[in-house]
Structures are given as C-alpha cells and as structure tokens.
Design a protein around this motif. Structure first.
Motif, mmCIF file in Angstrom:
data_model
loop_
_atom_site.group_PDB
_atom_site.id
_atom_site.type_symbol
_atom_site.label_atom_id
_atom_site.label_comp_id
_atom_site.label_asym_id
_atom_site.label_seq_id
_atom_site.Cartn_x
_atom_site.Cartn_y
_atom_site.Cartn_z
ATOM 1 N N PRO A 198 0.802 -1.239 0.000
ATOM 2 C CA PRO A 198 0.000 0.000 0.000
ATOM 3 C C PRO A 198 0.826 1.276 0.000
ATOM 4 C CG PRO A 198 -0.881 -1.588 1.561
ATOM 5 C CD PRO A 198 0.433 -2.133 1.101
ATOM 6 N N VAL A 199 2.030 1.227 0.580
ATOM 7 C CA VAL A 199 2.865 2.426 0.630
ATOM 8 C C VAL A 199 3.307 2.852 -0.759
ATOM 9 C CG1 VAL A 199 5.106 1.261 0.838
ATOM 10 C CG2 VAL A 199 4.745 3.506 1.930
ATOM 11 N N TYR A 200 3.148 1.967 -1.760
ATOM 12 C CA TYR A 200 3.533 2.295 -3.138
ATOM 13 C C TYR A 200 2.768 3.519 -3.652
ATOM 14 C CZ TYR A 200 4.025 1.878 -8.213
ATOM 15 O OH TYR A 200 4.280 2.138 -9.539
ATOM 16 N N LEU A 201 1.577 3.738 -3.118
ATOM 17 C CA LEU A 201 0.787 4.893 -3.530
ATOM 18 C C LEU A 201 1.548 6.193 -3.294
ATOM 19 C CD1 LEU A 201 -1.975 5.977 -4.509
ATOM 20 C CD2 LEU A 201 -2.677 6.048 -2.111
ATOM 21 N N LEU A 202 2.381 6.213 -2.266
ATOM 22 C CA LEU A 202 3.122 7.425 -1.911
ATOM 23 C C LEU A 202 4.482 7.516 -2.580
ATOM 24 C CD1 LEU A 202 2.352 7.395 1.930
ATOM 25 C CD2 LEU A 202 1.057 8.525 0.112
ATOM 26 N N ARG A 203 4.895 6.459 -3.268
ATOM 27 C CA ARG A 203 6.230 6.444 -3.867
ATOM 28 C C ARG A 203 6.241 7.152 -5.216
ATOM 29 N NH1 ARG A 203 10.065 3.172 -1.777
ATOM 30 N NH2 ARG A 203 11.347 4.595 -3.029
ATOM 31 N N ILE A 204 5.983 8.448 -5.193
ATOM 32 C CA ILE A 204 5.958 9.202 -6.439
ATOM 33 C C ILE A 204 7.343 9.305 -7.061
ATOM 34 C CG2 ILE A 204 3.902 10.521 -5.803
ATOM 35 C CD1 ILE A 204 5.729 12.790 -4.975
ATOM 36 N N ASP A 205 8.379 9.018 -6.258
ATOM 37 C CA ASP A 205 9.732 9.039 -6.804
ATOM 38 C C ASP A 205 9.955 7.916 -7.796
ATOM 39 O OD1 ASP A 205 9.475 7.428 -4.332
ATOM 40 O OD2 ASP A 205 11.565 6.897 -4.748
ATOM 41 N N GLN A 206 9.079 6.906 -7.776
ATOM 42 C CA GLN A 206 9.189 5.789 -8.715
ATOM 43 C C GLN A 206 8.406 6.044 -9.997
ATOM 44 O OE1 GLN A 206 8.244 2.069 -6.794
ATOM 45 N NE2 GLN A 206 9.727 2.384 -5.152
ATOM 46 N N GLY A 207 7.774 7.226 -10.107
ATOM 47 C CA GLY A 207 7.048 7.575 -11.321
ATOM 48 C C GLY A 207 5.690 6.888 -11.394
ATOM 49 N N GLY A 208 4.964 7.240 -12.439
ATOM 50 C CA GLY A 208 3.670 6.628 -12.668
ATOM 51 C C GLY A 208 2.522 7.602 -12.484
ATOM 52 N N MET A 209 1.981 8.091 -13.619
ATOM 53 C CA MET A 209 0.827 8.981 -13.603
ATOM 54 C C MET A 209 -0.137 8.525 -14.693
ATOM 55 S SD MET A 209 1.258 11.500 -11.303
ATOM 56 C CE MET A 209 0.486 13.032 -11.852
ATOM 57 N N SER A 210 -1.421 8.646 -14.416
ATOM 58 C CA SER A 210 -2.449 8.243 -15.372
ATOM 59 C C SER A 210 -3.244 9.457 -15.818
ATOM 60 C CB SER A 210 -3.394 7.220 -14.733
ATOM 61 O OG SER A 210 -4.617 7.115 -15.452
ATOM 62 N N PHE A 211 -3.404 9.625 -17.145
ATOM 63 C CA PHE A 211 -4.227 10.734 -17.618
ATOM 64 C C PHE A 211 -5.659 10.588 -17.130
ATOM 65 C CE2 PHE A 211 -7.595 12.012 -20.447
ATOM 66 C CZ PHE A 211 -7.420 13.382 -20.450
ATOM 67 N N HIS A 212 -6.209 9.380 -17.229
ATOM 68 C CA HIS A 212 -7.615 9.191 -16.863
ATOM 69 C C HIS A 212 -7.833 9.487 -15.376
ATOM 70 C CE1 HIS A 212 -7.130 6.787 -20.580
ATOM 71 N NE2 HIS A 212 -8.327 7.268 -20.850
ATOM 72 N N GLY A 213 -6.866 9.113 -14.537
ATOM 73 C CA GLY A 213 -6.956 9.458 -13.124
ATOM 74 C C GLY A 213 -6.855 10.956 -12.926
ATOM 75 N N GLY A 214 -5.938 11.596 -13.671
ATOM 76 C CA GLY A 214 -5.801 13.043 -13.591
ATOM 77 C C GLY A 214 -7.069 13.753 -14.038
ATOM 78 N N ALA A 215 -7.732 13.202 -15.076
ATOM 79 C CA ALA A 215 -8.984 13.795 -15.543
ATOM 80 C C ALA A 215 -10.056 13.733 -14.465
ATOM 81 C CB ALA A 215 -9.457 13.072 -16.801
#
Length: 267
Positions: A86-103
């Motif tokens: 679950p802590v992976y959600l906070l690991r923004i240093d590992q990258g990973g963004m979704s356009f649909h989530g951003g929308a």
C-alpha cells in the motif's frame, strides 16, 4: 531503415542533489500556458471571471492532476502491486501517472470550485478544458524525450528504435498522442468555443475528442507488459477511454437539448 532515437539526456542540468528534468519542464510549460490562456479569457468583457478566481481554479486543478493522476495510475495499472504494498501509492519518486486518473481529479476540482464560488459546474468545465490539450502535448513530448511509452513494432519509414524498446523499430506513439490529443484537440476546442455554445458542450467535445483520439492511438501504442490486451483485442487505455467517448457524446446531446439559449459562460 529505422530512425535512431536521439540521445537526449532526460536531465537538463543538476545542481548538487537537485536535477531539472525535461519531463518536469514540460509539465511547467503546460501549466504556464494554461495560466496565460485562462487569464486572457478572464480579461474579456463580461467573462464572469476574476484573476483571483482563475488563480484558485488553477490551484485546485493542479492538485487534481497530481493526486488524481497518481491514484489513478496505482488503481488502474498497478492495483495488485498496491494491494501487496500500500505504501507504493506514496512512492511518487518511482514515477507513474495516469491521464484518466488526472482527468477524474480535475473533474473533482471543478465541482469543488464551482460549489464554493456558486458557479455552474458545466460552465466551469467549459472554461477549463481548452486549457488542457497544450499540457497534454507537452507531456507526451516529455515521454518521447524520456524514451518511454513507445509504440508497437512496425516497418513504417518514421519508426524509431528506442533504447529501452529492444532492437526492433517502433511507432513513436508519444508523438502521435502529442499531435492528436494535444495540437488537434486544442484547435478543435478553440474553434468550437469561438461562438456561444450551450453550457457543457465544450467540455463534452473535449471528453469525446480525447476519448476517440486515445482509443485509436492505443492500436499503435505498446500495451503495458503486465496487463497486455484483454481478450487479445483491447487495451487498458481503450477501456478507460470508452466512458469518455460515451460521456462526451451524451453531454453534448444533453447540452443542446436542455439549453436552447446559448451560453458561453455564466456569472
């Protein structure tokens, strides 16, 4: 004969432990353009917008992009890994963004902003969506510079051999997305918004246009290795884009039926 991927260092320069990356600069370009265009729209006579409102809206929207993009990526593309870690959600240093989530994050920001300012949710959406495509274009160019999210193998003359994509030439699908989801969609929205339109129709055109372009380009984009194609036919990106197409078409139809008096913005 395939084109060799240009060796572009994703890091522009570093100062001690801090590095300035092309991808981050592309995000900044998109945000600065959105800020410039939003303020330009607000300055028009009877726009119903103040610079303070524009500043607040952009702040909410930026939070929506970052939080929604990260949460969407984890839930849509890495859910099984998230369940185990679950802590992976906070690991923004590992990258990973979704356009649909951003929308979805931006939609939430629009709703919150509209309720707080007592503006129409649909007219706020119409104000926001023309600001988005240039940022999308810049982001996809950033993906290309990073040599990531490349396309499927092909023998077209403009194919590239990407350093992380193996020895075979591939579609530069990042550039396809930059062109259609960025430049073409921006031109469509600006042209459509030149005349007064029913509230919600411009936002509907964005949802429909992006969904159609993304669905089509997914046929040239390499599916995520850990997900692949569902039933050997459809990608995760296409599944997430279909609701956008349907919602956009429905919103346009509803706007023209429910709002016979054309309205570009509401105060």
């Amino acid at each position: 004969m395939a084109l060799q991927f240009p060796q572009i260092d994703p890091i522009i320069f570093s100062i001690g432990p801090l590095s300035v990356r092309w991808y981050g600069v592309m995000y900044l370009i998109g945000f600065l353009f959105a800020m410039w265009m939003a303020n330009r729209q607000a300055e028009k006579p009877n726009s119903g917008w103040s610079k303070e409102q524009v500043s607040d809206l952009l702040f909410y929207s930026m939070l929506g992009v970052i939080l929604g993009g990260r949460i969407g990526y984890v839930l849509f593309y890495q859910f099984s890994y998230f369940v185990e870690n679950p802590v992976y959600l906070l690991r923004i240093d590992q990258g990973g963004m979704s356009f649909h989530g951003g929308a979805l994050g931006v939609i939430a920001a629009i709703v919150i902003f509209a309720l707080r300012t007592k503006k129409s949710i649909l007219s706020v959406g119409d104000f926001v969506v023309p600001l988005v495509p240039v940022g999308l274009m810049a982001g996809r160019i950033g993906n290309f510079i990073n040599g990531e999210l490349w396309g499927r193998t092909t023998d077209v003359p403009w194919a590239f051999v990407f350093p992380t994509g193996g020895p075979l030439p591939r579609h530069p699908s990042q550039l396809y997305e930059a062109f259609f989801e960025g430049l073409v969609l921006f031109i469509m929205l600006v042209w459509f918004a030149k005349k007064p339109r029913p509230a919600g129709s411009i936002a509907g055109l964005f949802l429909f246009g992006y969904g159609v372009f993304r669905f089509g380009i997914e046929y040239f984009r390499e599916p995520d290795a850990h997900i692949g194609l569902y039933a050997g036919m459809i990608s995760q990106g296409q599944i997430l884009s279909l609701p956008m197409v349907l919602a956009g078409a429905a919103l346009i139809a509803w706007a023209y039926r429910a709002k016979p008096i054309l309205n570009h913005s509401e105060k």
